[in-house]
Write a protein that holds these residues in place. Structure first.
Motif, PDB file in Angstrom:
ATOM      1  N   VAL A  53       0.837  -1.199   0.000  1.00  0.00           N
ATOM      2  CA  VAL A  53       0.000   0.000   0.000  1.00  0.00           C
ATOM      3  C   VAL A  53       0.875   1.252   0.000  1.00  0.00           C
ATOM      4  N   GLY A  54       2.033   1.160   0.648  1.00  0.00           N
ATOM      5  CA  GLY A  54       2.964   2.281   0.666  1.00  0.00           C
ATOM      6  C   GLY A  54       3.531   2.620  -0.700  1.00  0.00           C
ATOM      7  N   GLU A  55       3.398   1.692  -1.658  1.00  0.00           N
ATOM      8  CA  GLU A  55       3.869   1.955  -3.019  1.00  0.00           C
ATOM      9  C   GLU A  55       2.868   2.736  -3.860  1.00  0.00           C
ATOM     10  N   ILE A  56       1.638   2.857  -3.382  1.00  0.00           N
ATOM     11  CA  ILE A  56       0.615   3.588  -4.144  1.00  0.00           C
ATOM     12  C   ILE A  56       0.907   5.083  -4.074  1.00  0.00           C
ATOM     13  N   ASP A  57       0.776   5.747  -5.207  1.00  0.00           N
ATOM     14  CA  ASP A  57       1.062   7.187  -5.261  1.00  0.00           C
ATOM     15  C   ASP A  57       0.182   7.951  -4.277  1.00  0.00           C
TER      16      ASP A  57
ATOM     17  N   ALA B 212      -8.420  12.591  -9.339  1.00  0.00           N
ATOM     18  CA  ALA B 212      -7.620  12.172  -8.192  1.00  0.00           C
ATOM     19  C   ALA B 212      -7.862  10.711  -7.852  1.00  0.00           C
ATOM     20  N   VAL B 213      -9.140  10.307  -7.835  1.00  0.00           N
ATOM     21  CA  VAL B 213      -9.463   8.910  -7.549  1.00  0.00           C
ATOM     22  C   VAL B 213      -8.910   8.006  -8.640  1.00  0.00           C
ATOM     23  N   ARG B 214      -9.084   8.402  -9.882  1.00  0.00           N
ATOM     24  CA  ARG B 214      -8.621   7.577 -11.004  1.00  0.00           C
ATOM     25  C   ARG B 214      -7.114   7.378 -10.958  1.00  0.00           C
ATOM     26  N   ARG B 215      -6.378   8.447 -10.674  1.00  0.00           N
ATOM     27  CA  ARG B 215      -4.916   8.351 -10.614  1.00  0.00           C
ATOM     28  C   ARG B 215      -4.474   7.379  -9.530  1.00  0.00           C
TER      29      ARG B 215
ATOM     30  N   SER C 175      -2.672   3.767  -9.978  1.00  0.00           N
ATOM     31  CA  SER C 175      -1.401   3.552  -9.301  1.00  0.00           C
ATOM     32  C   SER C 175      -1.450   2.265  -8.484  1.00  0.00           C
ATOM     33  N   ALA C 176      -2.589   2.029  -7.808  1.00  0.00           N
ATOM     34  CA  ALA C 176      -2.765   0.784  -7.057  1.00  0.00           C
ATOM     35  C   ALA C 176      -2.703  -0.418  -8.000  1.00  0.00           C
ATOM     36  N   ARG C 177      -3.295  -0.275  -9.166  1.00  0.00           N
ATOM     37  CA  ARG C 177      -3.257  -1.391 -10.126  1.00  0.00           C
ATOM     38  C   ARG C 177      -1.846  -1.661 -10.612  1.00  0.00           C
ATOM     39  N   ARG C 178      -1.079  -0.623 -10.859  1.00  0.00           N
ATOM     40  CA  ARG C 178       0.322  -0.824 -11.264  1.00  0.00           C
ATOM     41  C   ARG C 178       1.090  -1.557 -10.166  1.00  0.00           C
ATOM     42  N   MET C 179       0.811  -1.191  -8.923  1.00  0.00           N
ATOM     43  CA  MET C 179       1.456  -1.874  -7.802  1.00  0.00           C
ATOM     44  C   MET C 179       1.111  -3.353  -7.803  1.00  0.00           C
ATOM     45  N   LEU C 180      -0.177  -3.684  -7.999  1.00  0.00           N
ATOM     46  CA  LEU C 180      -0.595  -5.076  -7.970  1.00  0.00           C
ATOM     47  C   LEU C 180      -0.039  -5.866  -9.157  1.00  0.00           C
TER      48      LEU C 180
ATOM     49  N   GLU D  29      -5.454   3.843   6.361  1.00  0.00           N
ATOM     50  CA  GLU D  29      -5.036   5.205   6.008  1.00  0.00           C
ATOM     51  C   GLU D  29      -5.334   5.495   4.540  1.00  0.00           C
ATOM     52  N   TYR D  30      -5.099   4.499   3.687  1.00  0.00           N
ATOM     53  CA  TYR D  30      -5.376   4.666   2.256  1.00  0.00           C
ATOM     54  C   TYR D  30      -6.867   4.871   2.016  1.00  0.00           C
ATOM     55  N   LEU D  31      -7.699   4.019   2.607  1.00  0.00           N
ATOM     56  CA  LEU D  31      -9.148   4.142   2.428  1.00  0.00           C
ATOM     57  C   LEU D  31      -9.654   5.460   2.999  1.00  0.00           C
ATOM     58  N   ASP D  32      -9.100   5.860   4.132  1.00  0.00           N
ATOM     59  CA  ASP D  32      -9.498   7.132   4.743  1.00  0.00           C
ATOM     60  C   ASP D  32      -9.190   8.290   3.799  1.00  0.00           C
ATOM     61  N   SER D  33      -8.030   8.250   3.161  1.00  0.00           N
ATOM     62  CA  SER D  33      -7.663   9.332   2.246  1.00  0.00           C
ATOM     63  C   SER D  33      -8.543   9.327   1.004  1.00  0.00           C
ATOM     64  N   MET D  34      -8.940   8.132   0.553  1.00  0.00           N
ATOM     65  CA  MET D  34      -9.822   8.062  -0.614  1.00  0.00           C
ATOM     66  C   MET D  34     -11.205   8.631  -0.284  1.00  0.00           C
ATOM     67  N   ILE D  35     -11.705   8.307   0.907  1.00  0.00           N
ATOM     68  CA  ILE D  35     -12.969   8.904   1.343  1.00  0.00           C
ATOM     69  C   ILE D  35     -12.828  10.419   1.403  1.00  0.00           C
ATOM     70  N   GLY D  36     -11.679  10.877   1.881  1.00  0.00           N
ATOM     71  CA  GLY D  36     -11.430  12.315   1.957  1.00  0.00           C
ATOM     72  C   GLY D  36     -11.483  12.987   0.596  1.00  0.00           C
ATOM     73  N   ILE D  37     -11.005  12.300  -0.438  1.00  0.00           N
ATOM     74  CA  ILE D  37     -11.065  12.858  -1.791  1.00  0.00           C
ATOM     75  C   ILE D  37     -12.517  13.034  -2.227  1.00  0.00           C
ATOM     76  N   PHE D  38     -13.334  12.001  -1.992  1.00  0.00           N
ATOM     77  CA  PHE D  38     -14.754  12.098  -2.338  1.00  0.00           C
ATOM     78  C   PHE D  38     -15.432  13.233  -1.569  1.00  0.00           C
TER      79      PHE D  38
END
Length: 238
Positions: free
Chosen positions: A74-78, A89-92, A96-101, A127-136
């Protein structure tokens, strides 16, 4: 000569202080090479030039090892990009998560399995999910719409397509011995404010299969209608 060089390499590695980061990095590298099923404490110890028992000072068991590996990935995700709008922002971040996987093809199976058996996602995943919710939320989404959006997107938030928000077969978490699970509510709210807001806002349906506090039928129909509306829009534009 080769044997001497191998022994010298092991001694050199052993001189580097062992820590949790080194253990997890070695585990990720071994999983990348041979898959997570081939992963063992013995193999990690060999890669690090230490005895297997030395690893248990840094990871208590296999589940803690897997959770730590997830957090490394998860730390590798932009990180989120400011000022580009919620959709971009969500798409990017998702891409990025897909590239990591794609770099770590064993990861989706591990993430899905651990999400189903833990009381809560790993700290980095929270933390990642929290930040994604924050974007929405910053994009103007009301909290109930964010909730439905998370179910529609499911694991696509992490770059693959499986339902993550489900309970295990027993309806109870299989293990609860991790940092995020033991946080007090006030500490959770301070550390993950968007997730705390979401948890307080959702309806409560204890029999839900898509996640605690969720209405299965509504979530199913919401995703279905959203998909059909999107297809209709594309048809009209063609």
């Amino acid at each position: 000569m080769v044997e001497i060089a191998t022994q010298a390499g092991a001694v050199a590695r052993a001189r580097v202080p062992l820590n949790r980061t080194r253990v997890l990095s070695a585990a990720v590298a071994l999983a990348d090479e041979g898959g997570v099923d081939a992963l063992s404490m013995r193999r990690i110890a060999q890669a690090l030039g230490v005895v297997p028992m030395a690893l248990y000072k840094h990871v208590a068991n296999k589940n803690e090892l897997l959770d730590g590996m997830i957090d490394v990935l998860v730390g590798e995700i932009d990180p989120p990009v400011e000022g580009i709008g919620w959709k971009a922002a969500v798409r990017r971040r998702v891409l990025s998560a897909r590239r990591m996987l794609l770099r770590h093809p064993w990861a989706p199976e591990v993430i899905e399995a651990r999400m189903k058996t833990r009381a809560a996602p790993t700290p980095a995943l929270l933390e990642y999910l929290d930040s994604m919710i924050g974007i929405f939320r910053a994009g103007g989404f009301p909290i109930d719409l964010v909730h439905h959006a998370l179910h529609v997107m499911g694991s696509r938030l992490l770059g693959f397509s499986q339902e993550l928000f489900v309970d295990n077969d027993s309806g109870r978490p299989a293990d609860t011995d991790t940092d995020a699970d033991s946080l007090e509510p006030a500490e959770m709210a301070a550390r993950f404010p968007h997730l705390a807001e979401l948890a307080m806002a959702v309806a409560h349906d204890p029999e839900s299969v898509v996640g605690s506090g969720c209405d299965d039928q509504f979530e199913f129909e919401f995703a279905l209608d959203l998909t059909l509306d999107g297809l209709a829009r594309l048809l009209n534009a063609s």
